[in-house]
Write a protein that holds these residues in place. Structure first.
Motif, PDB file in Angstrom:
ATOM      1  N   ALA A 103      52.535  42.825  36.571  1.00 19.17           N
ATOM      2  CA  ALA A 103      51.305  43.337  37.181  1.00 19.17           C
ATOM      3  C   ALA A 103      50.135  42.424  36.860  1.00 19.17           C
ATOM      4  O   ALA A 103      49.907  42.059  35.714  1.00 19.17           O
ATOM      5  N   GLY A 104      49.388  42.053  37.866  1.00 19.55           N
ATOM      6  CA  GLY A 104      48.238  41.165  37.674  1.00 19.55           C
ATOM      7  C   GLY A 104      48.573  39.696  37.837  1.00 19.55           C
ATOM      8  O   GLY A 104      47.673  38.893  38.072  1.00 19.55           O
ATOM      9  N   CYS A 105      49.853  39.331  37.729  1.00 11.95           N
ATOM     10  CA  CYS A 105      50.224  37.921  37.844  1.00 11.95           C
ATOM     11  C   CYS A 105      50.274  37.457  39.297  1.00 11.95           C
ATOM     12  O   CYS A 105      49.785  36.375  39.630  1.00 11.95           O
ATOM     13  N   LEU A 106      50.883  38.278  40.172  1.00 16.38           N
ATOM     14  CA  LEU A 106      51.015  37.884  41.566  1.00 16.38           C
ATOM     15  C   LEU A 106      49.660  37.718  42.255  1.00 16.38           C
ATOM     16  O   LEU A 106      49.451  36.714  42.954  1.00 16.38           O
ATOM     17  N   PRO A 107      48.717  38.649  42.075  1.00 17.73           N
ATOM     18  CA  PRO A 107      47.391  38.410  42.670  1.00 17.73           C
ATOM     19  C   PRO A 107      46.731  37.144  42.137  1.00 17.73           C
ATOM     20  O   PRO A 107      46.025  36.450  42.862  1.00 17.73           O
ATOM     21  N   LEU A 108      46.970  36.847  40.860  1.00 17.82           N
ATOM     22  CA  LEU A 108      46.392  35.632  40.278  1.00 17.82           C
ATOM     23  C   LEU A 108      46.968  34.390  40.954  1.00 17.82           C
ATOM     24  O   LEU A 108      46.252  33.434  41.254  1.00 17.82           O
ATOM     25  N   LEU A 109      48.287  34.412  41.228  1.00 17.82           N
ATOM     26  CA  LEU A 109      48.916  33.292  41.919  1.00 17.82           C
ATOM     27  C   LEU A 109      48.448  33.208  43.361  1.00 17.82           C
ATOM     28  O   LEU A 109      48.325  32.118  43.922  1.00 17.82           O
ATOM     29  N   ALA A 110      48.172  34.366  43.960  1.00 23.62           N
ATOM     30  CA  ALA A 110      47.750  34.390  45.358  1.00 23.62           C
ATOM     31  C   ALA A 110      46.406  33.704  45.559  1.00 23.62           C
ATOM     32  O   ALA A 110      46.138  33.148  46.629  1.00 23.62           O
ATOM     33  N   GLN A 111      45.545  33.733  44.538  1.00 26.00           N
ATOM     34  CA  GLN A 111      44.228  33.119  44.681  1.00 26.00           C
ATOM     35  C   GLN A 111      44.270  31.614  44.497  1.00 26.00           C
ATOM     36  O   GLN A 111      43.323  30.912  44.880  1.00 26.00           O
ATOM     37  N   ALA A 112      45.366  31.100  43.921  1.00 24.83           N
ATOM     38  CA  ALA A 112      45.450  29.677  43.593  1.00 24.83           C
ATOM     39  C   ALA A 112      45.226  28.763  44.803  1.00 24.83           C
ATOM     40  O   ALA A 112      44.488  27.771  44.689  1.00 24.83           O
ATOM     41  N   PRO A 113      45.831  29.043  45.987  1.00 24.21           N
ATOM     42  CA  PRO A 113      45.600  28.141  47.118  1.00 24.21           C
ATOM     43  C   PRO A 113      44.131  28.071  47.541  1.00 24.21           C
ATOM     44  O   PRO A 113      43.626  26.999  47.868  1.00 24.21           O
ATOM     45  N   VAL A 114      43.444  29.217  47.525  1.00 19.30           N
ATOM     46  CA  VAL A 114      42.040  29.243  47.946  1.00 19.30           C
ATOM     47  C   VAL A 114      41.175  28.451  46.960  1.00 19.30           C
ATOM     48  O   VAL A 114      40.388  27.581  47.350  1.00 19.30           O
ATOM     49  N   VAL A 115      41.349  28.762  45.676  1.00 22.67           N
ATOM     50  CA  VAL A 115      40.565  28.074  44.648  1.00 22.67           C
ATOM     51  C   VAL A 115      40.926  26.592  44.613  1.00 22.67           C
ATOM     52  O   VAL A 115      40.053  25.725  44.466  1.00 22.67           O
ATOM     53  N   GLY A 116      42.213  26.289  44.764  1.00 29.23           N
ATOM     54  CA  GLY A 116      42.656  24.896  44.731  1.00 29.23           C
ATOM     55  C   GLY A 116      42.059  24.076  45.861  1.00 29.23           C
ATOM     56  O   GLY A 116      41.662  22.918  45.663  1.00 29.23           O
TER      57      GLY A 116
END
Length: 244
Positions: A103-116
């Protein structure tokens, strides 16, 4: 290897850079020479606002982990000599509580492309085979494409560069220190002491990174760090951790 050499990502980087340049041009009549820096701040704030649901998910996950931590410690103590049984009991606990250990890990990974993608705009001196026009702008006379370390190593570190970068690094360190003091996570007594030291020191690495990246990226890091502090303080009130 730069992933943005891959054609689809190259196109995304080009579009994002063009959007930043267009925003800079739109802001120029309002804020003049600081238009590009203001555009960086504005886009950073917009992206962080869009990613608020990710922060909410992480806050909920942190609350869940803190609530289950005492029971997990009991399981580790009871089954420390039987790893397979420990794994089964741990997963059963998560099932009983209807939560996921991730819990909390998948949303964190989901933001990576946008921030990247946003971060890449600030790091690439050339985009689409041409100079990144965004980085040709400046903040108080310091080019957005210049880094403090590059200025120091080339012997071109003027007082303005030191003041601008020093101010951003000070903001980052101050925000990280407040985060550490106000939002200190519960300490697991079973965890080695060195893990606590590393966990406490790791956030300050953002200030170190800010010394090496272009000014545009350092500005992004400073805004993001302050936003994260404010967001986490507000979410901690909404999702408080259980008292020890």
């Amino acid at each position: 290897m730069d992933p943005f050499l891959f054609p689809p990502l190259t196109l995304l980087l080009d579009l994002a850079t063009r959007a930043m340049i267009a925003l800079t041009a739109a802001l120029d009549p309002l804020v003049g020479s600081t238009a590009a820096a203001v555009a960086v701040v504005a886009v950073t704030l917009i992206v962080r606002l869009l990613l608020v649901p990710v922060g909410v998910s992480q806050a909920r996950a942190e609350q869940t982990r803190a609530r289950l931590a005492p029971r997990l410690r009991v399981l580790r103590e009871r089954w420390r000599n039987d790893p397979e049984r420990l794994q089964r009991e741990t997963m059963q606990l998560y099932r009983d509580e209807n939560v996921s250990p991730a819990a909390g890990c998948l949303p964190l990974l989901a933001q990576a492309p946008v921030v990247g993608l946003l971060y890449a705009v600030f790091l690439h001196p050339t985009v689409g085979g041409q100079a990144n026009a965004l980085l040709a702008h400046d903040l108080l006379g310091v080019p957005l494409g210049r880094s403090l370390v590059a200025a120091l190593t080339s012997g071109t570190a003027e007082a303005t560069i030191l003041v601008v970068f020093g101010s951003l690094v000070a903001v980052i360190v101050f925000a990280v220190e407040l985060t550490r003091r106000w939002l200190r996570p519960p300490v697991d007594p079973a965890a080695p002491a060195w893990t606590t030291t590393i966990t406490g020191a790791l956030p300050f690495s953002t200030a170190v990174v800010a010394l090496f990246v272009p000014l545009a990226a350092a500005l992004y890091l400073a805004v993001t760090t302050v936003w994260t502090l404010v967001q986490r303080v507000l979410l901690r009130r909404r999702y408080p951790l259980p008292r020890a």
